[in-house]
Scaffold this active site. Structure first.
Site, short mmCIF file in Angstrom:
data_model
loop_
_atom_site.label_atom_id
_atom_site.label_comp_id
_atom_site.label_asym_id
_atom_site.label_seq_id
_atom_site.Cartn_x
_atom_site.Cartn_y
_atom_site.Cartn_z
CB CYS A 27 -0.90 -0.01 1.23
SG CYS A 27 -2.38 1.00 1.05
CG ASP A 47 -3.43 -0.67 10.18
OD1 ASP A 47 -2.35 -1.08 10.65
OD2 ASP A 47 -3.50 0.29 9.39
#
Length: 214
Positions: free
Chosen positions: A6, A130
């Protein structure tokens, strides 16, 4: 196993990372982020990617109209919701973008976050877990408590994020065998600076991942 890198901002880096083996690339569409990239730049990058690589736009607390516009401009195949989006918000997005993968990211602070994740799981295609940070939505370099996830078995595939690096990724993966764990998401752990990937670290990552299949 699915590997998503990402925070891609550069054409050449995106092409190289896809060539090294990434199944998905993530593009930050949050203007306040250091890794923000415009729809026009995303489109330029994805035009150089193999069709087999997923192109995921990362959004947080924006309008559904904005997401739909960016998806169309950038030729994205997926949307990652990384803010405080509700289940109803995701359902509405699904109605408007029926062929687009919807990923819901949650920052894990307590076991209650996992209860919430299980509720989202029946409404989205993929979950992403996360590390929690009070001020940042992601890309913090902090790991979450992997032990907290030992019994996490949602009804949809899920990705692990948060502080993953080439030197700890195998330990992380080994913690989740058999509980619907489907992949990993890295950003700061393979960077020189926000949005600037360290291709040596990315290559090291994929070299280490090859050991899983041996």
């Amino acid at each position: 196993m699915r590997v998503k890198i990402c925070g891609i901002t550069k054409v050449e880096q995106g092409m190289t990372i896809a060539g090294l083996g990434a199944q998905a690339l993530g593009f930050i569409c949050v203007r306040a982020s250091e890794r923000y990239v415009s729809p026009e730049t995303i489109r330029l990058i994805v035009e150089h990617l193999p069709a087999t690589v997923d192109r995921i736009g990362v959004f947080a607390n924006t309008t559904i109209e904005n997401i739909c516009q960016v998806v169309a401009k950038s030729n994205l195949t997926g949307v990652q919701l990384h803010g405080d989006e509700t289940i109803e918000y995701g359902d509405r997005l699904r109605e408007l973008l029926p062929k687009i993968e919807i990923i819901k990211a949650l920052r894990v602070k307590t076991p209650e976050t996992l209860d919430m994740a299980n509720m989202y799981a029946i409404h989205v295609d993929t979950l992403l877990l996360d590390a929690y940070h009070p001020d940042q939505l992601g890309g913090t370099g902090k790991t979450l408590d992997w032990k907290m996830l030992a019994e996490f078995r949602p009804s949809c595939p899920w990705l692990l994020a948060g502080g993953l690096r080439p030197d700890n990724v195998l330990n992380a993966i080994g913690s989740f065998a058999g509980n619907n764990f489907s992949g990993i998401d890295l950003s700061s752990g393979v960077e020189i600076a926000p949005g600037d990937k360290d291709l040596t670290k990315v290559a090291d990552l994929f070299d280490r991942l090859k050991k899983i299949n041996k």
